[in-house]
Design a protein around this motif. Sequence first.
Motif, PDB file in Angstrom:
ATOM      1  N   TYR B 147     -35.580  23.540  48.531  1.00  0.00           N
ATOM      2  CA  TYR B 147     -35.849  22.212  49.005  1.00  0.00           C
ATOM      3  C   TYR B 147     -34.590  21.528  49.137  1.00  0.00           C
ATOM      4  O   TYR B 147     -33.403  22.097  48.836  1.00  0.00           O
TER       5      TYR B 147
ATOM      6  N   LYS C 119     -38.856  21.084  41.918  1.00  0.00           N
ATOM      7  CA  LYS C 119     -37.862  20.582  42.556  1.00  0.00           C
ATOM      8  C   LYS C 119     -37.057  19.489  41.975  1.00  0.00           C
ATOM      9  O   LYS C 119     -37.943  18.834  40.808  1.00  0.00           O
ATOM     10  N   MET C 120     -35.918  19.141  41.907  1.00  0.00           N
ATOM     11  CA  MET C 120     -35.283  18.102  41.251  1.00  0.00           C
ATOM     12  C   MET C 120     -34.204  17.364  42.166  1.00  0.00           C
ATOM     13  O   MET C 120     -33.774  17.928  43.084  1.00  0.00           O
ATOM     14  N   LEU C 122     -30.828  14.599  41.434  1.00  0.00           N
ATOM     15  CA  LEU C 122     -30.059  13.867  40.665  1.00  0.00           C
ATOM     16  C   LEU C 122     -29.189  12.725  41.394  1.00  0.00           C
ATOM     17  O   LEU C 122     -28.423  13.161  42.343  1.00  0.00           O
ATOM     18  N   GLN C 123     -29.233  11.784  41.035  1.00  0.00           N
ATOM     19  CA  GLN C 123     -28.673  10.461  41.441  1.00  0.00           C
ATOM     20  C   GLN C 123     -27.954   9.768  40.299  1.00  0.00           C
ATOM     21  O   GLN C 123     -28.187   9.747  39.275  1.00  0.00           O
ATOM     22  N   ARG C 124     -26.930   9.188  41.054  1.00  0.00           N
ATOM     23  CA  ARG C 124     -26.221   7.874  40.369  1.00  0.00           C
ATOM     24  C   ARG C 124     -26.989   6.747  40.304  1.00  0.00           C
ATOM     25  O   ARG C 124     -27.289   6.234  41.261  1.00  0.00           O
ATOM     26  N   GLU C 125     -27.276   6.076  39.024  1.00  0.00           N
ATOM     27  CA  GLU C 125     -27.911   4.846  39.045  1.00  0.00           C
ATOM     28  C   GLU C 125     -27.123   3.769  38.623  1.00  0.00           C
ATOM     29  O   GLU C 125     -26.687   3.792  37.503  1.00  0.00           O
ATOM     30  N   ARG C 132     -25.787   5.009  35.359  1.00  0.00           N
ATOM     31  CA  ARG C 132     -26.562   6.102  34.733  1.00  0.00           C
ATOM     32  C   ARG C 132     -26.674   7.170  35.371  1.00  0.00           C
ATOM     33  O   ARG C 132     -26.589   7.156  36.692  1.00  0.00           O
ATOM     34  N   VAL C 133     -27.197   8.440  34.790  1.00  0.00           N
ATOM     35  CA  VAL C 133     -27.608   9.679  35.545  1.00  0.00           C
ATOM     36  C   VAL C 133     -29.099   9.496  35.447  1.00  0.00           C
ATOM     37  O   VAL C 133     -29.981   9.290  34.629  1.00  0.00           O
ATOM     38  N   SER C 134     -29.829   9.745  36.692  1.00  0.00           N
ATOM     39  CA  SER C 134     -31.154   9.647  36.822  1.00  0.00           C
ATOM     40  C   SER C 134     -31.336  10.828  37.501  1.00  0.00           C
ATOM     41  O   SER C 134     -30.928  11.490  38.583  1.00  0.00           O
ATOM     42  N   ILE C 135     -32.258  11.459  36.795  1.00  0.00           N
ATOM     43  CA  ILE C 135     -32.819  12.945  37.153  1.00  0.00           C
ATOM     44  C   ILE C 135     -34.268  12.757  37.381  1.00  0.00           C
ATOM     45  O   ILE C 135     -35.071  12.355  36.268  1.00  0.00           O
ATOM     46  N   THR C 136     -34.957  13.063  38.497  1.00  0.00           N
ATOM     47  CA  THR C 136     -36.260  13.181  38.735  1.00  0.00           C
ATOM     48  C   THR C 136     -36.693  14.728  39.051  1.00  0.00           C
ATOM     49  O   THR C 136     -36.228  15.417  39.948  1.00  0.00           O
ATOM     50  N   MET C 137     -37.765  15.193  38.148  1.00  0.00           N
ATOM     51  CA  MET C 137     -38.143  16.490  38.173  1.00  0.00           C
ATOM     52  C   MET C 137     -39.425  16.521  38.629  1.00  0.00           C
ATOM     53  O   MET C 137     -40.463  15.452  38.243  1.00  0.00           O
ATOM     54  N   SER C 138     -39.921  17.359  39.547  1.00  0.00           N
ATOM     55  CA  SER C 138     -41.183  17.504  39.860  1.00  0.00           C
ATOM     56  C   SER C 138     -41.716  19.001  40.129  1.00  0.00           C
ATOM     57  O   SER C 138     -41.158  19.752  40.690  1.00  0.00           O
TER      58      SER C 138
ATOM     59  N   PHE D 108     -19.550  11.991  38.468  1.00  0.00           N
ATOM     60  CA  PHE D 108     -19.060  11.179  37.512  1.00  0.00           C
ATOM     61  C   PHE D 108     -17.647  11.576  36.894  1.00  0.00           C
ATOM     62  O   PHE D 108     -17.053  10.787  36.108  1.00  0.00           O
ATOM     63  N   VAL D 133     -46.432  17.403  38.095  1.00  0.00           N
ATOM     64  CA  VAL D 133     -45.950  16.501  37.065  1.00  0.00           C
ATOM     65  C   VAL D 133     -44.654  15.902  37.417  1.00  0.00           C
ATOM     66  O   VAL D 133     -43.715  16.812  38.239  1.00  0.00           O
ATOM     67  N   ILE D 135     -41.176  13.748  36.277  1.00  0.00           N
ATOM     68  CA  ILE D 135     -40.637  13.122  35.212  1.00  0.00           C
ATOM     69  C   ILE D 135     -39.346  12.506  35.473  1.00  0.00           C
ATOM     70  O   ILE D 135     -38.406  13.123  36.240  1.00  0.00           O
ATOM     71  N   MET D 137     -36.039  11.037  34.004  1.00  0.00           N
ATOM     72  CA  MET D 137     -35.042  10.732  33.031  1.00  0.00           C
ATOM     73  C   MET D 137     -33.780   9.791  33.485  1.00  0.00           C
ATOM     74  O   MET D 137     -33.432   9.902  34.606  1.00  0.00           O
ATOM     75  N   GLY D 139     -30.243   8.272  31.888  1.00  0.00           N
ATOM     76  CA  GLY D 139     -29.464   8.394  30.696  1.00  0.00           C
ATOM     77  C   GLY D 139     -28.185   8.015  31.020  1.00  0.00           C
ATOM     78  O   GLY D 139     -27.544   8.310  32.180  1.00  0.00           O
ATOM     79  N   PHE D 141     -24.316   7.394  31.665  1.00  0.00           N
ATOM     80  CA  PHE D 141     -23.282   8.487  31.581  1.00  0.00           C
ATOM     81  C   PHE D 141     -22.095   7.800  30.534  1.00  0.00           C
ATOM     82  O   PHE D 141     -21.602   6.813  30.693  1.00  0.00           O
TER      83      PHE D 141
END
Lengths: 147, 147, 147, 147, 147, 147, 147, 147, 147, 147
Positions: B147, C119-120, C122-125, C132-138, D108, D133, D135, D137, D139, D141
């Motif tokens: 991906y 898939k996932m 990972l972004q800086r929020e 913040r660390v933002s992780i979206t998993m699907s 970071f 699904v 998800i 998250m 958090g 840093f």
Amino acid sequence: MKRYDVTEMIIEKKIAKKLKWSQIAEVVGQSKEWTTAALLGQMTLTAEQAAKVGALFELPEEAVNLLQVVPYKGSLPTAVPTDPLIYRFYELISVYGTTFKELIHEEFGDGIMSAIDFKMDLQREPNPMGDRVSITMSGKFLPYKTY
Amino acid sequence: MKRYDVTEMIIEKKIAKKLKWSQIAEVVGQSKEWTTAALLGQMTLTAEQAAKVGALFELPEEAVNLLQVVPYKGSLPTAVPTDPLIYRFYELISVYGTTFKELIHEEFGDGIMSAIDFKMDLQREPNPMGDRVSITMSGKFLPYKTY
Amino acid sequence: MKRYDVTEMIIEKKIAKKLKWSQIAEVVGQSKEWTTAALLGQMTLTAEQAAKVGALFELPEEAVNLLQVVPYKGSLPTAVPTDPLIYRFYELISVYGTTFKELIHEEFGDGIMSAIDFKMDLQREPNPMGDRVSITMSGKFLPYKTY
Amino acid sequence: MKRYDVTEMIIEKKIAKKLKWSQIAEVVGQSKEWTTAALLGQMTLTAEQAAKVGALFELPEEAVNLLQVVPYKGSLPTAVPTDPLIYRFYELISVYGTTFKELIHEEFGDGIMSAIDFKMDLQREPNPMGDRVSITMSGKFLPYKTY
Amino acid sequence: MKRYDVTEMIIEKKIAKKLKWSQIAEVVGQSKEWTTAALLGQMTLTAEQAAKVGALFELPEEAVNLLQVVPYKGSLPTAVPTDPLIYRFYELISVYGTTFKELIHEEFGDGIMSAIDFKMDLQREPNPMGDRVSITMSGKFLPYKTY
Amino acid sequence: MKRYDVTEMIIEKKIAKKLKWSQIAEVVGQSKEWTTAALLGQMTLTAEQAAKVGALFELPEEAVNLLQVVPYKGSLPTAVPTDPLIYRFYELISVYGTTFKELIHEEFGDGIMSAIDFKMDLQREPNPMGDRVSITMSGKFLPYKTY
Amino acid sequence: MKRYDVTEMIIEKKIAKKLKWSQIAEVVGQSKEWTTAALLGQMTLTAEQAAKVGALFELPEEAVNLLQVVPYKGSLPTAVPTDPLIYRFYELISVYGTTFKELIHEEFGDGIMSAIDFKMDLQREPNPMGDRVSITMSGKFLPYKTY
Amino acid sequence: MKRYDVTEMIIEKKIAKKLKWSQIAEVVGQSKEWTTAALLGQMTLTAEQAAKVGALFELPEEAVNLLQVVPYKGSLPTAVPTDPLIYRFYELISVYGTTFKELIHEEFGDGIMSAIDFKMDLQREPNPMGDRVSITMSGKFLPYKTY
Amino acid sequence: MKRYDVTEMIIEKKIAKKLKWSQIAEVVGQSKEWTTAALLGQMTLTAEQAAKVGALFELPEEAVNLLQVVPYKGSLPTAVPTDPLIYRFYELISVYGTTFKELIHEEFGDGIMSAIDFKMDLQREPNPMGDRVSITMSGKFLPYKTY
Amino acid sequence: MKRYDVTEMIIEKKIAKKLKWSQIAEVVGQSKEWTTAALLGQMTLTAEQAAKVGALFELPEEAVNLLQVVPYKGSLPTAVPTDPLIYRFYELISVYGTTFKELIHEEFGDGIMSAIDFKMDLQREPNPMGDRVSITMSGKFLPYKTY
């Protein structure tokens, strides 16, 4: 040199020569399942089988000798495997282990399915919803005896 | 009351009533393999299946409700099973785990055999050298995706 | 040479060349998440992807071949990770694992979220209280089936 | 009575009353994710929240008090979870843990994603190939500091 | 070369040059506590700090680069430390862990003491009954949040 | 009845009576740190202290006797603690354990910081960036002796 | 070079030179018990002691330096020792550990026998029924203190 | 009823009656060391000894019978003991285990110190620097034999 | 060089020279059982035995010396053996361990069967149903003594 | 009721009735070795055997039924046994395990000694130097097969 080193040599050569396990099995003259287990260091080869493997992978004589010595078996680095493919089999035991136990005992009484007098066959099972892995295991039932 | 207690009740009644898993499976209307796993606390029953099981084993309503709740799965008390019958399956993974991995990857590429979209069938295989246990497992192949 | 050695070579060259994973991902032509996992030895590359990586990091041919072989997965040295960043994810499972289970079962019924068809991102929020660390998993939901 | 017993009471009543976590969350006035974790014994409730929960599940006063005491956290019976749904999350850490580490540090610098100043959201993601699904998250840093 | 090898080089040179950690800390320009942890492979150095360390210990450039890469943290070979000095700290957690928990929650509510936004100071405390080790730890309190 | 049961009784009564550890410590006449550890089952009380605790929590005589018997110490259910607050202390040992070792040996030579002739003080440290937990530990240095 | 390597050098030379620990102890000027522990990598030598050992075993200067650095202690490869001689001592703790605890507390109150301010003496005890091993251990009693 | 329950009864009565182990040993007619181990469930009593213990602690007949049955030995709840007093003995084996091995083999050759044909004596050793615990162990040397 | 290396040398030479353990035992002048254990690194040889082994396998002098030093015993890489042949013996203890205990105590009272003053004999037992392995173990009974 | 409870009942009654295993075996009509293992919960009884045992120990019908159900085998509470008598057998595997492996493979080729088609006999071996425990084990050799 140890059996583990022989396994390493074989894997390196197999990648370099782009051989498939099923091709190697034909050379050895056994099933692809047994041949793979044997060359991954879990089974003992006859002198004839070892010679064929030695020729195919250009192994030194010491390696050919080691293939004929019974190895210390066990192919995984941890008690609970981390590799996802192998873990799924561990999960099947965790979830279905007591089911195996109940159904075998119901059919055969107290005893076990042998993991020694055992063979298996692994095939692709075509399926329009996505192909499936089909594994058939056959092990002799060994009853506990009273004495 | 917890699912574990429901499993206990079912086992006690099964012994007292001298029922076989294959008979119970007929009542539930599923294979003996799935039914055994389900009643040993590993699968979730529909309301209808749970009602049949409740009637057969004279379970209280709370137990019938619990059969319909997804359980915390895992049926063995230790990471490496001590029971000889179940251990033999663990040994097969220890000895053949890397073989499973090599042959499935050779046939399908990177991915796993699903332990969820999975079914199995356990049969007695008559043999003059001693009858054998034959287990056929069929799991969908799930490929890793990029991906 | 083993896959582990290829990972070592890549990390050494990445540090020496001061490359970022996002730059490497552009060369490979996949997301930074998949590319990082792949080059840390967890995923299998196509011949084309492996060639690009080999050119970027000046890898020998044997290493380029190994990148195309399915690896034994699992990237951590201990069952409970000691590294604080990675441990926090383990802690999330310890604290929220049963929550994941309840909410996924409430929404989907019995089954799992696939870790293979997954898939996932990972972004800086940005956040005035501290980014913040933002992780979206699907992951695809896979239902248990009766049979 | 201990917090564990309060969790048991709530789960038994939830099944008997056929309540969903999302309905309970509305009563509590928080997200379904936080509410589920809290009622599974992982979070501390305010007096007001505990009173609402006590009324909903007809809990004794001692239980309502216990919901307001910080619990000993950790919701799983073994270090490596046996339940397939929860295990998949553990597997993600095993396979992707070093990827999380590399990408968060690349973005970071040295530090961690907080598992305390943390929130998550779990949703169904409709998909013609099978629903997924999803998800998310988030958090904060937290950087390591020199001193 | 890995961070572990850099740690080895530094320790060998430190012994040969008979340097003290407090002297090294002055060169680095940080506290002796942070400097020791950093040079034992647990913290990340800035380019400037790494250059000073490289000059002091005559490290090769690759080592100086590695000091600036976030390490995989965790400095002990076993989960329960065998070294008597380090074990005493583990024993303090075993004996006083629930006390830490109760008193911090009593003062601050639900949350943790950060091990990231953390500093410590270690001093000799002269005492006629035998000098004492005095350690002062200071970590930011991080509250759990509802959402 | 065992010491563990006495600890349970005290915690239940403490919650019901809404007492704070600092208030209980005043009754006992010791610091809040020692008192908490003692009433959580880690320390031995004198007859006088036990009588005060028995009166405060309305304990039976057998419980008051047990408070005066040296307990089997160790307050955590697992070798690696799962509770996030307590885990952070374990993480500090994992990350800083070798630092403690180096700095104490540099200052004192070979030996340990006693965990027996030990005291500690836990305070809130106000801070505009967020209040901090401050813990001061003081343990006698015990040198290894030659003989 | 590490302390472990120094231990290896000493053992190899000791075998080649057919030296006894009691002879080596005389050279070092300490008891045979302390000397053996020290040269097996568990104790720290003074500069003078290290020089004597270096001369006796013809060690390089780096090794002589390492003998003066406090080692990471712990001499056994597994938590439960496999060697029969060493296991018997572990068994004594398993069987008599609670007896040690009861009798020391009965005589001294709450506290421990120091393993730091400790010495021991190992002798042959002639006996017509078969000679015996006699070990006398002496450790300072350290009382827990209230504060 | 099991031996463990008998141990519990004895400990409860011992506390209530404020008896010392040395007093109990006089009643039993053996040393305080053996008597303590026996009543903590590690040794087997003769009918006469069991009768005396039964009378002293007002035990039921079933308990008196159980004292005469060989127990499953091992008195500690974990492989590495958490109690500080008992841990110090474990630490001695960790630090001095290889020393025990070297010195016993030097004196006696290959074999072990028996943990069965074994006795010990525990005494207070007055000392102006602080009293000491003195433990003398005596075990028969058992040589390995060739055959 | 360590004893482990000597074992490796012997095994390599034994394979190359196609020697059997029973032939080697004749050279050594002991039983095949003791000889095998000794050359696999578990027993100590006399100078004379070591010289014979050194001549047979063309070992260097350092190796011949090491054969005369008492080894750190324990020949298996994991606490629960993975090799199927060796695991069966572990399984016998798991299944029959309490039976051994009951029957030995019934016959002899409290004590153990020595694993030191021990010998064994392993023979093929011809049988028309398939030959059997027959192992006879003989160990001195060692009674626990009171004192 | 579970098999474990039946074992408990039998042991309690055996002690109260002062029966010996050899006497019980006569009632059951099997060897003392098999009978002991069976009544300790490791083997399955026929209806006739179970009825005899039920009559001898005055067991309820549910217990008599449970004796005829195949048990979950494994009689020890820990992977490494703590009881000294049972540990000695574990030690024999640790020390002689690779010897068993070498000698059985030398005699029979690759395969195992069955722990299912297995019997054993335990006898007192009179000896003027102290009586010995003699155990003869006989298990069918099962060869690995190629396929």
